[in-house]
Design a protein around this motif. Structure first.
Motif, mmCIF file in Angstrom:
data_model
loop_
_atom_site.group_PDB
_atom_site.id
_atom_site.type_symbol
_atom_site.label_atom_id
_atom_site.label_comp_id
_atom_site.label_asym_id
_atom_site.label_seq_id
_atom_site.Cartn_x
_atom_site.Cartn_y
_atom_site.Cartn_z
ATOM 1 N N CYS A 449 2.584 -38.679 -35.078
ATOM 2 C CA CYS A 449 2.500 -39.411 -33.816
ATOM 3 C C CYS A 449 3.741 -39.093 -32.980
ATOM 4 C CB CYS A 449 2.407 -40.910 -34.074
ATOM 5 S SG CYS A 449 2.352 -41.910 -32.565
ATOM 6 N N THR A 450 3.535 -38.583 -31.763
ATOM 7 C CA THR A 450 4.650 -38.199 -30.892
ATOM 8 C C THR A 450 4.895 -39.182 -29.754
ATOM 9 O OG1 THR A 450 3.143 -36.826 -29.576
ATOM 10 C CG2 THR A 450 4.316 -35.750 -31.397
ATOM 11 N N TRP A 451 3.969 -40.142 -29.566
ATOM 12 C CA TRP A 451 4.110 -41.100 -28.456
ATOM 13 C C TRP A 451 3.704 -42.477 -28.993
ATOM 14 C CZ3 TRP A 451 2.023 -39.931 -22.844
ATOM 15 C CH2 TRP A 451 2.501 -40.908 -21.972
ATOM 16 N N GLN A 452 4.686 -43.328 -29.199
ATOM 17 C CA GLN A 452 4.447 -44.642 -29.808
ATOM 18 C C GLN A 452 4.089 -45.654 -28.717
ATOM 19 O OE1 GLN A 452 7.382 -45.718 -32.820
ATOM 20 N NE2 GLN A 452 7.991 -43.554 -33.018
ATOM 21 N N VAL A 453 2.830 -45.587 -28.268
ATOM 22 C CA VAL A 453 2.378 -46.435 -27.168
ATOM 23 C C VAL A 453 2.272 -47.899 -27.592
ATOM 24 C CG1 VAL A 453 1.178 -44.560 -25.992
ATOM 25 C CG2 VAL A 453 -0.012 -45.881 -27.754
ATOM 26 N N ASP A 454 2.139 -48.165 -28.900
ATOM 27 C CA ASP A 454 1.971 -49.543 -29.357
ATOM 28 C C ASP A 454 3.213 -50.400 -29.132
ATOM 29 O OD1 ASP A 454 3.062 -47.819 -31.508
ATOM 30 O OD2 ASP A 454 3.204 -49.732 -32.573
ATOM 31 N N ARG A 455 4.394 -49.771 -29.031
ATOM 32 C CA ARG A 455 5.616 -50.530 -28.768
ATOM 33 C C ARG A 455 5.986 -50.515 -27.281
ATOM 34 N NH1 ARG A 455 10.137 -46.563 -31.669
ATOM 35 N NH2 ARG A 455 10.090 -44.897 -30.103
ATOM 36 N N GLY A 456 5.069 -49.992 -26.448
ATOM 37 C CA GLY A 456 5.267 -50.056 -25.015
ATOM 38 C C GLY A 456 5.984 -48.862 -24.406
ATOM 39 N N ASP A 457 6.138 -47.783 -25.143
ATOM 40 C CA ASP A 457 6.813 -46.610 -24.586
ATOM 41 C C ASP A 457 5.981 -46.020 -23.442
ATOM 42 O OD1 ASP A 457 8.679 -47.030 -26.495
ATOM 43 O OD2 ASP A 457 8.255 -45.217 -27.672
ATOM 44 N N LYS A 458 6.613 -45.853 -22.276
ATOM 45 C CA LYS A 458 5.926 -45.263 -21.134
ATOM 46 C C LYS A 458 5.975 -43.730 -21.146
ATOM 47 C CE LYS A 458 6.584 -49.241 -18.092
ATOM 48 N NZ LYS A 458 7.078 -49.706 -16.788
ATOM 49 N N LEU A 459 6.831 -43.204 -21.998
ATOM 50 C CA LEU A 459 6.952 -41.750 -22.171
ATOM 51 C C LEU A 459 7.068 -41.448 -23.659
ATOM 52 C CD1 LEU A 459 9.545 -40.930 -19.342
ATOM 53 C CD2 LEU A 459 7.113 -40.361 -19.325
ATOM 54 N N LEU A 461 8.980 -40.897 -26.466
ATOM 55 C CA LEU A 461 10.404 -41.075 -26.737
ATOM 56 C C LEU A 461 10.681 -40.970 -28.234
ATOM 57 C CD1 LEU A 461 11.078 -44.162 -24.406
ATOM 58 C CD2 LEU A 461 11.382 -41.737 -23.870
ATOM 59 N N GLY A 462 11.917 -40.548 -28.552
ATOM 60 C CA GLY A 462 12.339 -40.514 -29.948
ATOM 61 C C GLY A 462 11.709 -39.383 -30.731
ATOM 62 N N VAL A 463 11.793 -39.519 -32.049
ATOM 63 C CA VAL A 463 11.303 -38.473 -32.944
ATOM 64 C C VAL A 463 9.864 -38.780 -33.360
ATOM 65 C CG1 VAL A 463 13.609 -37.979 -33.797
ATOM 66 C CG2 VAL A 463 12.197 -39.694 -34.962
ATOM 67 N N PRO A 464 9.101 -37.775 -33.799
ATOM 68 C CA PRO A 464 7.735 -38.033 -34.282
ATOM 69 C C PRO A 464 7.736 -38.909 -35.528
ATOM 70 C CG PRO A 464 8.085 -35.696 -33.829
ATOM 71 C CD PRO A 464 9.426 -36.353 -33.785
ATOM 72 N N GLY A 521 7.705 -45.085 -47.683
ATOM 73 C CA GLY A 521 7.138 -44.205 -46.676
ATOM 74 C C GLY A 521 8.138 -43.131 -46.275
ATOM 75 N N PHE A 522 7.829 -42.406 -45.196
ATOM 76 C CA PHE A 522 8.687 -41.334 -44.706
ATOM 77 C C PHE A 522 9.072 -41.622 -43.256
ATOM 78 C CE2 PHE A 522 6.217 -39.361 -48.083
ATOM 79 C CZ PHE A 522 7.191 -38.677 -48.795
ATOM 80 N N ALA A 523 10.319 -41.351 -42.954
ATOM 81 C CA ALA A 523 10.820 -41.495 -41.590
ATOM 82 C C ALA A 523 11.745 -40.329 -41.292
ATOM 83 C CB ALA A 523 11.562 -42.820 -41.408
ATOM 84 N N ILE A 524 11.711 -39.863 -40.045
ATOM 85 C CA ILE A 524 12.546 -38.734 -39.627
ATOM 86 C C ILE A 524 13.852 -39.264 -39.058
ATOM 87 C CG2 ILE A 524 12.729 -36.775 -38.039
ATOM 88 C CD1 ILE A 524 9.742 -36.444 -38.220
ATOM 89 N N ASP A 525 14.944 -38.727 -39.529
ATOM 90 C CA ASP A 525 16.268 -39.103 -39.044
ATOM 91 C C ASP A 525 16.893 -37.883 -38.374
ATOM 92 O OD1 ASP A 525 18.604 -40.411 -38.501
ATOM 93 O OD2 ASP A 525 19.457 -40.136 -40.515
ATOM 94 N N VAL A 526 17.228 -38.003 -37.107
ATOM 95 C CA VAL A 526 17.808 -36.890 -36.363
ATOM 96 C C VAL A 526 19.326 -36.937 -36.477
ATOM 97 C CG1 VAL A 526 18.036 -35.808 -34.095
ATOM 98 C CG2 VAL A 526 15.866 -36.880 -34.760
#
Length: 538
Positions: A449-459, A461-464, A521-526
């Motif tokens: 998922c590259t666009w987390q619309v469920d948290r209200g992101d309008k663009l 944002l952040g990492v996949p 689970g898995f999470a990406i850390d930049v």
């Protein structure tokens, strides 16, 4: 004294007689040596097949009669020679004595040329074939025909002598024309071009996507704008010639251009009278013209329904009429082959791998690469304003089993979502869905998922984020499922009953759905890393 004088006279007479005999012997020796040389030459000519260097003497030393093809002899009146009969007779003799006669003719260029010209220009019966080696001459020389030019139109400006140049790697436009037309911003360019006369000219920028018109055809061209004040025509180089699939015939003085499978022929050395309807001077209008009257009403209805539309969340201005015309026209003219390969719409639900409390409804538009591999563009809805929120890859159990364990942990199974009715193909009857679902039940997916619309992101944002499919240990929000069922007028419970016969893969790999076994689970850390500033280019 008298006796001495007599003796001297006798000696003198003897010397003269001896000299005569010596001269006679030398003459005979010369004749014999000449005969020997002639004999050797004849022997050599017979061995090598060449003509003798000296003519053979007639042993009879006289000619009593001469016999020719017309059966005439000396003393008889000669009849006129018929050239046609002579050619046929000569052909017959050549057929009978092909090897020695042809070798002899080929050995003498003058004879070869004479016979070649005769049999080429004479009308000989087709039944008699003469095999002579043709004389291949080079074509006649030609003078320089001049530069190749065709007429073209840019906006309201007409160029009667637009030069075609195979030696130019770019398309060139003078700054004077660019300043006059005010054709928009330039891309930065600080290059220097070397002209044909050896002079160097600075470039002031690059102008992209200029629509030029040649008769009824249109082409998009990128121009390099030159910093020169000279009044010069534009020049179309190799990029344009390749775009237009140009075929230049210098001998016949024409060029063929091709657009969308249609070909057009232009004379490249004559003056042109340019007459073009002024109805397609910019790209948006051109696209509209290509729609055609039959589709124009449909296009206007679509534009009216979306005029000024905004999705309410994504930043940006509403679509303008001109932009919609451009987009619709381009869509009608372009193939969009990868998009056209999409064959299925799948609606399901997904959970964030690092946060099971966050659940979203997803719409997967599937294109099948082969029987074991699919790729999906994932949207947040199936409306025209839907946002692309991620991608998913789907593979068969056969491919999945070949992956290493660490890679398998990133994939999830689909069997639970399919059997519980969470996975559907909207508006497709169950009797058509179920055979396909039986195949998909044995597949695995990796969804980013590259666009987390469920948290209200309008663009975006952040990492996949890595997503997972619902399993028996997780619970999808009943409210999400209820809204989905009402929208598509279906009942999840009925779907569960109709899919009771769908079976999972025989060898269900434990590394899939890794969170079920590990609870993690898995999470990406930049994090920042030292950047390599140099690289070896291939």
């Amino acid at each position: 004294m008298k006796q001495l004088a007599t003796q001297i006279g006798q000696v003198h007479n003897q010397n003269i007689e001896y000299q005569k005999k010596t001269d006679s012997h030398l003459h005979h020796l010369d004749t014999q040596i000449g005969q020997i040389c002639t004999s050797l030459s004849n022997i050599e000519s017979q061995v090598t097949g060449k003509l003798p260097s000296q003519p053979l003497p007639n042993p009879n030393k006289q000619v009593n009669a001469v016999t020719i093809n017309r059966k005439a002899t000396k003393g008889q009146p000669l009849t006129p020679i018929n050239e046609h009969e002579f050619a046929i007779n000569l052909s017959g003799e050549m057929q009978e004595n092909r090897i020695p006669l042809l070798d002899a003719i080929k050995a003498v260029p003058k004879y070869s040329k004479l016979f070649n010209e005769y049999f080429t220009n004479s009308k000989i019966n087709e039944s008699h074939q003469v095999c002579l080696t043709p004389i291949l001459l080079p074509p006649p020389k030609c003078e320089d025909p001049g530069s190749f030019s065709i007429p073209c139109r840019i906006g309201e400006h007409i160029f009667l002598q637009c030069m075609l140049d195979l030696g130019s790697a770019v398309n060139i436009m003078p700054a004077s024309f660019y300043d006059e037309c005010k054709m928009g911003p330039l891309k930065t360019s600080n290059g220097v071009l070397t002209m044909a006369d050896g002079s160097n000219v600075n470039t002031i920028g690059l102008l992209d996507n200029v629509l030029i018109q040649i008769r009824h055809m249109f082409f998009l061209v990128d121009f390099v704008v030159l910093d020169t004040k000279h009044e010069s025509e534009i020049l179309l180089g190799r990029p344009f010639l390749k775009t237009a699939r140009a075929l230049i015939d210098v001998a016949n003085e024409y060029v063929i251009l091709e657009s969308n499978g249609e070909r057009m022929q232009l004379n490249i050395f004559e003056e042109h009278n340019f007459n073009i309807e002024a109805n397609a001077t910019d790209y948006a209008t051109y696209c509209l013209a290509q729609v055609g009257e039959a589709n124009l009403e449909i296009l206007l209805d679509q534009m009216a329904s979306t005029l000024g539309r905004k999705d309410g969340t994504t930043p940006g201005k509403a679509l303008t009429v001109g932009q919609q015309v451009l987009d619709k026209g381009a869509k009608l003219m372009q193939s969009l082959k990868p998009i056209n390969q999409i064959s299925q719409h799948v609606n399901t639900f997904a959970l964030y791998s690092h946060d099971m409390s966050r659940q979203i409804e997803t719409h997967h538009f599937v294109s099948r690469i082969n029987q074991d591999f699919c790729q999906c563009a994932v949207y947040d809805s199936d409306l025209p304003s839907a946002r692309l929120i991620g991608i998913e890859y789907i593979i068969s159990d056969k491919i999945f089993e070949s992956l290493p364990p660490d890679e398998q942990k990133l994939w999830h199974s689909h069997i639970y979502a399919i059997k519980t009715g969470l996975w559907i193909n909207p508006k497709v009857p169950g009797m058509i869905q179920n055979p396909e679902l039986q195949t998909l039940a044995k597949t695995y997916g990796k969804f980013w998922c590259t666009w987390q619309v469920d948290r209200g992101d309008k663009l975006p944002l952040g990492v996949p984020s890595l997503m997972m499919s619902p399993q028996s240990e997780s619970t999808v929000s009943t409210e999400l499922v209820k809204k989905r069922d009402e929208r598509y007028q279906i009942t999840t419970q009925n779907l569960i009953s109709s899919r009771a016969d769908i079976t999972p893969s025989e060898n269900l790999i434990s590394y899939a759905d890794h969170w079920k076994q590990s609870g993690k689970g898995f999470a990406i850390d930049v994090h920042e890393a030292k950047m390599k500033t140099t690289a070896i280019f291939p």
